[in-house]
Design an enzyme around this catalytic site. Sequence first.
Site, PDB file in Angstrom:
ATOM      1  N   LYS A  48     -29.221 -75.057  24.647  1.00 40.53           N
ATOM      2  CA  LYS A  48     -29.719 -76.396  24.297  1.00 40.53           C
ATOM      3  C   LYS A  48     -30.601 -76.448  23.055  1.00 40.53           C
ATOM      4  O   LYS A  48     -31.448 -77.340  22.908  1.00 40.53           O
ATOM      5  CB  LYS A  48     -30.460 -77.054  25.486  1.00 40.53           C
ATOM      6  CG  LYS A  48     -29.780 -76.972  26.812  1.00 40.53           C
ATOM      7  CD  LYS A  48     -28.284 -77.110  26.787  1.00 40.53           C
ATOM      8  CE  LYS A  48     -27.750 -78.474  26.501  1.00 40.53           C
ATOM      9  NZ  LYS A  48     -26.236 -78.414  26.414  1.00 40.53           N
ATOM     10  N   HIS A 108     -25.445 -66.880  23.951  1.00 39.56           N
ATOM     11  CA  HIS A 108     -26.781 -67.272  24.423  1.00 39.56           C
ATOM     12  C   HIS A 108     -27.546 -66.038  24.916  1.00 39.56           C
ATOM     13  O   HIS A 108     -28.608 -66.170  25.518  1.00 39.56           O
ATOM     14  CB  HIS A 108     -26.678 -68.249  25.595  1.00 39.56           C
ATOM     15  CG  HIS A 108     -26.286 -69.652  25.220  1.00 39.56           C
ATOM     16  ND1 HIS A 108     -26.688 -70.254  24.063  1.00 39.56           N
ATOM     17  CD2 HIS A 108     -25.539 -70.581  25.893  1.00 39.56           C
ATOM     18  CE1 HIS A 108     -26.197 -71.488  24.023  1.00 39.56           C
ATOM     19  NE2 HIS A 108     -25.500 -71.708  25.109  1.00 39.56           N
ATOM     20  N   SER A 138     -33.614 -81.032  27.825  1.00 37.52           N
ATOM     21  CA  SER A 138     -32.180 -81.018  27.557  1.00 37.52           C
ATOM     22  C   SER A 138     -31.443 -80.161  28.600  1.00 37.52           C
ATOM     23  O   SER A 138     -30.368 -80.518  29.086  1.00 37.52           O
ATOM     24  CB  SER A 138     -31.940 -80.478  26.145  1.00 37.52           C
ATOM     25  OG  SER A 138     -30.575 -80.465  25.831  1.00 37.52           O
TER      26      SER A 138
HETATM   27  S1  PPS Z   1     -25.351 -75.487  24.503  1.00 39.98           S
HETATM   28  O1  PPS Z   1     -24.694 -76.049  25.702  1.00 39.98           O
HETATM   29  O2  PPS Z   1     -26.444 -74.598  24.896  1.00 39.98           O
HETATM   30  O3  PPS Z   1     -24.438 -74.831  23.574  1.00 39.98           O
HETATM   31  O4  PPS Z   1     -26.027 -76.761  23.805  1.00 39.98           O
HETATM   32  P1  PPS Z   1     -26.541 -76.853  22.304  1.00 39.98           P
HETATM   33  O5  PPS Z   1     -25.430 -77.263  21.435  1.00 39.98           O
HETATM   34  O6  PPS Z   1     -27.308 -75.639  21.942  1.00 39.98           O
HETATM   35  O7  PPS Z   1     -27.609 -78.015  22.417  1.00 39.98           O
HETATM   36  C1  PPS Z   1     -27.281 -79.326  22.791  1.00 39.98           C
HETATM   37  C2  PPS Z   1     -28.394 -80.213  22.279  1.00 39.98           C
HETATM   38  O8  PPS Z   1     -28.252 -80.372  20.845  1.00 39.98           O
HETATM   39  C3  PPS Z   1     -28.093 -81.745  20.549  1.00 39.98           C
HETATM   40  N1  PPS Z   1     -27.225 -81.903  19.378  1.00 39.98           N
HETATM   41  C4  PPS Z   1     -27.638 -82.421  18.204  1.00 39.98           C
HETATM   42  N2  PPS Z   1     -28.846 -82.874  17.802  1.00 39.98           N
HETATM   43  C5  PPS Z   1     -28.928 -83.372  16.552  1.00 39.98           C
HETATM   44  N3  PPS Z   1     -27.899 -83.446  15.704  1.00 39.98           N
HETATM   45  C6  PPS Z   1     -26.661 -83.008  16.051  1.00 39.98           C
HETATM   46  N4  PPS Z   1     -25.647 -83.083  15.210  1.00 39.98           N
HETATM   47  C7  PPS Z   1     -26.497 -82.453  17.354  1.00 39.98           C
HETATM   48  N5  PPS Z   1     -25.452 -81.935  18.047  1.00 39.98           N
HETATM   49  C8  PPS Z   1     -25.915 -81.602  19.271  1.00 39.98           C
HETATM   50  C9  PPS Z   1     -27.509 -82.332  21.820  1.00 39.98           C
HETATM   51  O9  PPS Z   1     -27.623 -83.724  21.844  1.00 39.98           O
HETATM   52  C10 PPS Z   1     -28.353 -81.614  22.865  1.00 39.98           C
HETATM   53  O10 PPS Z   1     -29.713 -82.058  22.866  1.00 39.98           O
HETATM   54  P2  PPS Z   1     -30.288 -83.244  23.796  1.00 39.98           P
HETATM   55  O11 PPS Z   1     -31.771 -83.204  23.603  1.00 39.98           O
HETATM   56  O12 PPS Z   1     -29.882 -82.964  25.197  1.00 39.98           O
HETATM   57  O13 PPS Z   1     -29.690 -84.508  23.238  1.00 39.98           O
END
Ligand code: PPS
Length: 295
Positions: A48, A108, A138
């Site tokens: 996340k 991860h 998240s």
């Molecule tokens: S995972 O499942 O661990 O691979 O998830 P990960 O991609 O690391 O994290 C998901 C969170 O990143 C947010 N997200 C973004 N934020 C800003 N800009 C962009 N382009 C973007 N893409 C993914 C996503 O909304 C999750 O955060 P939260 O706080 O839940 O919205």
Amino acid sequence: MELNENILRRQLVDVHGVPLFWSIAEEWAQVETFQAKQDDLLIATYPKSGTTWVSEIVDMLYNDGDVEKCKRDTIFNRVPFMELIIPGKANGVAQLIKMPSPRLVKTHLPVQLLPKTFWESGCKIIYVARNAKDVAVSYYYFYQMAKMHPEPGTWDEFLEKFVAGEVAFGSWYDHVKGWWEKKKSHPILYLFYEDMKEDPKRELEKVTQFLGKEVSEEVVDRILHHTSFQEMQKNPTSNYKMMPTSDMDHSVSPFMRKGIAGDWKNHFTVAQNERFDEEYAEKMKESTLLFRMEI
Ligand code: PPS
């Protein structure tokens, strides 16, 4: 359905001191012996923290900003999740073996569990870190919608488990500190989610330089547009909606949930925040790592 009952929502299993999905633990030998290559690019994160965002950026860079090429497949096939092994559903190791080079690899794993061939191969690594409070929030929503995780319980219960490191992939504190230390001896680009939110162009330039790429202003603009939260949220190849609903239920909480820094303020009570800050200071006291809890 019966199959899913045996697979989903099971307790995590300890692998060398780190709680992982039961099926990763069972197949750990496959992960441990993974053969990394010199021209792999590893995207390492605590869950996340911006994995999907950076993955989409890097895939765009690898494809010279060609949006259509990046829509060739879902993000979980373009950047396979190496250690994710779920019977009948996923095997990141097998997927990567079949993939032509240069490969983009997602992990991860905490630094001490990374298969040793990554260090031997000398491949480039990008690590993305995000502040602990937003990660906890998240992750709480993700636990609810992504059914490989055990049931999260209430927010209060989940937060306790998060602070204790009793969640999938273990302690956030150990993860970010471990990779930060490793940076001293290995070429790792260590990025922060909050910096990416604050100035995506500046952070994209860091990635471009690190990868030794040269891109025109036009391509930079296209990448920034295509990888904005709004664009990725509606893009079926990056928003995880192509996952079966039985595994990820977006009606419970969408994968692309809010994409902001500071959402923790809508979830932490004053008491939870005070306690969290105390424990945070203790766990991070010997580290030079600084996080911004808002921007
Ligand atoms: S995972 O499942 O661990 O691979 O998830 P990960 O991609 O690391 O994290 C998901 C969170 O990143 C947010 N997200 C973004 N934020 C800003 N800009 C962009 N382009 C973007 N893409 C993914 C996503 O909304 C999750 O955060 P939260 O706080 O839940 O919205």
